[in-house]
Design an enzyme around this catalytic site. Structure first.
Site, mmCIF file in Angstrom:
data_model
loop_
_atom_site.group_PDB
_atom_site.id
_atom_site.type_symbol
_atom_site.label_atom_id
_atom_site.label_comp_id
_atom_site.label_asym_id
_atom_site.label_seq_id
_atom_site.Cartn_x
_atom_site.Cartn_y
_atom_site.Cartn_z
ATOM 1 N N ASP A 150 -4.419 0.284 -5.427
ATOM 2 C CA ASP A 150 -4.628 1.725 -5.329
ATOM 3 C C ASP A 150 -5.094 2.295 -6.676
ATOM 4 O O ASP A 150 -4.557 1.943 -7.735
ATOM 5 C CB ASP A 150 -3.296 2.375 -4.923
ATOM 6 C CG ASP A 150 -3.451 3.812 -4.478
ATOM 7 O OD1 ASP A 150 -4.199 4.044 -3.518
ATOM 8 O OD2 ASP A 150 -2.812 4.698 -5.082
ATOM 9 N N GLU A 192 -9.488 -0.341 -5.703
ATOM 10 C CA GLU A 192 -9.993 0.947 -5.221
ATOM 11 C C GLU A 192 -10.521 1.708 -6.431
ATOM 12 O O GLU A 192 -9.755 2.090 -7.318
ATOM 13 C CB GLU A 192 -8.890 1.774 -4.551
ATOM 14 C CG GLU A 192 -9.463 3.065 -3.951
ATOM 15 C CD GLU A 192 -8.493 4.225 -3.838
ATOM 16 O OE1 GLU A 192 -8.765 5.150 -3.073
ATOM 17 O OE2 GLU A 192 -7.457 4.234 -4.548
ATOM 18 N N HIS A 198 -9.206 5.307 5.091
ATOM 19 C CA HIS A 198 -8.262 6.347 5.509
ATOM 20 C C HIS A 198 -8.373 7.632 4.681
ATOM 21 O O HIS A 198 -7.585 8.549 4.891
ATOM 22 C CB HIS A 198 -6.842 5.790 5.397
ATOM 23 C CG HIS A 198 -6.483 5.442 3.990
ATOM 24 N ND1 HIS A 198 -7.115 4.423 3.287
ATOM 25 C CD2 HIS A 198 -5.604 5.989 3.125
ATOM 26 C CE1 HIS A 198 -6.617 4.380 2.063
ATOM 27 N NE2 HIS A 198 -5.698 5.308 1.939
ATOM 28 N N ASP A 199 -9.309 7.670 3.747
ATOM 29 C CA ASP A 199 -9.476 8.858 2.901
ATOM 30 C C ASP A 199 -10.791 9.583 3.149
ATOM 31 O O ASP A 199 -11.088 10.561 2.462
ATOM 32 C CB ASP A 199 -9.436 8.454 1.410
ATOM 33 C CG ASP A 199 -8.068 7.950 0.983
ATOM 34 O OD1 ASP A 199 -7.061 8.416 1.542
ATOM 35 O OD2 ASP A 199 -8.013 7.085 0.085
ATOM 36 N N ASP A 253 -1.277 -3.489 0.085
ATOM 37 C CA ASP A 253 -1.757 -2.405 -0.755
ATOM 38 C C ASP A 253 -0.779 -2.311 -1.923
ATOM 39 O O ASP A 253 0.408 -2.099 -1.721
ATOM 40 C CB ASP A 253 -1.722 -1.115 0.084
ATOM 41 C CG ASP A 253 -2.761 -0.103 -0.331
ATOM 42 O OD1 ASP A 253 -2.862 0.147 -1.529
ATOM 43 O OD2 ASP A 253 -3.441 0.436 0.560
HETATM 44 C C1 NOJ Z 1 -5.666 6.465 -2.905
HETATM 45 C C2 NOJ Z 1 -5.202 6.303 -1.507
HETATM 46 O O1 NOJ Z 1 -6.196 5.661 -0.753
HETATM 47 C C3 NOJ Z 1 -4.867 7.685 -0.992
HETATM 48 O O2 NOJ Z 1 -4.632 7.691 0.389
HETATM 49 C C4 NOJ Z 1 -3.695 8.190 -1.766
HETATM 50 O O3 NOJ Z 1 -3.415 9.536 -1.404
HETATM 51 C C5 NOJ Z 1 -3.951 8.135 -3.262
HETATM 52 N N1 NOJ Z 1 -4.582 6.928 -3.684
HETATM 53 C C6 NOJ Z 1 -2.672 8.246 -4.032
HETATM 54 O O4 NOJ Z 1 -1.977 7.034 -3.956
#
Ligand code: NOJ
Length: 524
Positions: free
Chosen positions: A201, A264, A325-326, A99
């Site tokens: 990210d 992402e 994970h979000d 990542d």
């Molecule tokens: C996206 C990530 O997937 C998330 O978990 C994170 O809090 C934010 N970017 C900030 O890096």
């Protein structure tokens, strides 16, 4: 299938490292833990693991606040340990993706410590510093995605700095060529170590408006939504200059042969596909997150599949994501029965699938007691932001042991449910067996990997489509409803069904029955 790259043929599996396997009893997953489970992943049938951040970090955002881009946090292991893990993975035929978190560093990164030390420090311009507005308040109205203003006042130097996320995550200034150069070295460091690619990210946030203009109000905002939804992100996301950065990241990866760049990006499909670049010189795969928020209705999913396929430029390779994970887990979003249908969907659509750890055993969101909430987004916006801890609970390896075989200590988050890999392992009707079957079917059927997708239709609750390659044709039918249904098909043999007893049955020309929540793959 040889003319395709490995990341086009393969299936990606996301590991949230804090929650996969602990090896030292501290209740937090680590690299030796991941290493010990690689055989499981190889046997499951995935091709690559993407590991969420493992770099040294104060863990304000659990690793997405990086204090050193070229090392490993001691909580997870060592750099040597990571290289061993990678060697082990490669011997098993698994690729390893890291990542890459370029938008912001930790406020404890030496770059930021230098930058904040004085206004004339050479690294001052590596971050986004601005004078206060005339009233002494923040320079403009930009809002943090973790709540509140995105500007943090710095007493020592009398300016504000910008943070799209936590104040502990200051945004880097990607208009500064030195920042670009430093980040390019980071990519090269890991590529030289042998990593097979990166998930980048918040790729769409890297560049902000050069004039720092106020974001306009969002007419669609409704009270109760996260704070930053009050504004349209016109000047803080998806700026035209970002594509130049994506292109240069891609050029670096291309120097290393078949590596993969995944972005992402939470944007609409027409905006998303621009991240493939011009003639494919951008990201190999801008993540397609549409299924994460989709209404679970056959006609909506059919429309989404067709529209995505039409929007993709001819050089673009599709991809689909069912969990991360979000976002709440798929089994909690659509229910356990439909999670099996969703598995068939993900692994039979055209494009590279990304699986989230634990979804292969149907893990649901965990219940997090208030005193065990860790997610900073939820802690800063209680009651407004849906926390992300529920989808980050430990992997459930063994139901018969305390803490599910994840740790000998106290897990950092509670275990969600009792199901486990061990319990499902020998059970032909389990979710795990379904995933193994799907992954092996995908591996052995070129139509699923490189075939076209045609005749995407919805009939009531049933979604159907075909995957064709050469003279092979697979018919896929998914009953997204709770009632039995019939589906019109050509004659053929059921290769896979979520109702396992049905495998090997014949489908007749004409009407065939589907049980509630049944999904089938039929060779026609
Ligand atoms: C996206 C990530 O997937 C998330 O978990 C994170 O809090 C934010 N970017 C900030 O890096």
């Amino acid at each position: 299938m040889s003319e395709l790259a490995w990341w086009q043929r393969g299936v990606i599996y996301q590991i949230y490292p804090r929650s996969f396997q602990d090896s030292n009893g501290d209740g937090i997953g680590d690299l030796p833990g991941i290493s010990a489970r690689l055989e499981y992943l190889a046997a499951l049938g995935v091709d690559a693991v993407w590991i969420s951040p493992i770099y040294p970090s104060p863990m304000a955002d659990f690793g997405y606040d990086v204090a050193d881009y070229c090392n490993i946090d001691p909580i997870f292991g060592t750099l040597d340990g990571f290289k061993q893990l990678m060697g082990h993975a490669h011997r098993l035929g698994l690729k390893v993706l890291l990542d890459f978190v370029p938008n912001h560093s930790s406020d404890r990164h030496p770059w930021f410590e230098e930058s904040r030390s004085s206004r004339d420090n050479p690294k001052r311009d590596w971050y986004l510093w601005r004078d206060p507005a005339p009233d002494g308040g923040p320079p403009n109205n930009w809002l943090s995605r973790m709540g509140g203003s995105a500007w943090k006042w710095d007493e020592v130097t009398g300016q504000y700095y910008f943070h799209a996320f936590l104040p502990e995550q200051p945004d880097l200034n990607w208009r500064n060529p030195q920042v670009r150069g430093a980040m390019d070295e980071v990519l090269r460091f890991w590529l030289d170590c042998g990593v097979d690619g990166f998930r980048v990210d918040v790729l769409w946030l890297l560049i902000k408006d050069a004039q720092f203009r106020d974001n306009p109000p969002n007419p669609g905002y409704r009270p109760g939504e996260p704070d930053h939804h009050r504004l349209l992100q016109s000047y803080t996301e998806d700026q035209p200059e970002v594509h130049d950065i994506v292109r240069s990241m891609r050029a670096t990866l291309d120097e290393y042969g078949e590596r993969v760049l995944i972005g992402e990006i939470y944007l609409s499909v027409p905006q998303l596909v621009k991240y493939y670049g011009v003639n494919g010189d951008g990201a190999h795969m801008p993540f397609n997150f549409q299924l994460l928020n989709a209404r679970w209705k056959a006609d909506e999913i059919a429309g989404m599949i067709r529209d995505y396929d039409i929007a993709l430029p001819e050089y673009a390779w599709p991809n689909w994501v069912l969990g991360n994970h979000d976002n709440p887990r798929v089994a909690s979003r659509v229910g356990t029965a439909q999670a099996r249908v969703a598995a068939v969907l993900l692994l039979t659509l055209r494009g590279t699938p990304t699986l989230y750890y634990g979804d292969e055993i149907g893990m649901t969101d965990g219940e997090i007691p208030p005193d065990r909430i860790h997610d900073p987004a939820e802690l800063r916006q209680p009651g407004i932001c849906q926390g992300r801890d529920p989808e980050r609970t430990p992997m459930q390896w063994d139901g018969s042991l305390p803490n599910a075989g994840f740790t000998d200590g106290r897990p950092w988050l509670p275990i969600a449910t009792t199901t486990s890999v061990r319990e499902q392992d020998g059970d032909r009707s389990s979710m795990l067996s379904l995933y193994r079957h799907l992954l092996s079917l995908r591996r052995s059927n070129a139509a699923l990997v490189q075939g076209a997708i045609d005749n995407v239709e919805a009939y009531g609750d049933v979604l159907t489509y075909e995957r064709r390659y050469g003279n092979q044709c697979l018919f896929i039918a998914l009953n997204m409803g709770v009632e039995d249904a019939t589906v019109q098909s050509r004659s053929g043999v059921v290769l896979l069904s979520t109702v396992s007893a049905r495998i090997g049955e014949n489908f007749v020309q004409g009407a065939n029955s589907l049980a509630a929540s049944e999904a089938v793959v039929v060779a026609v």
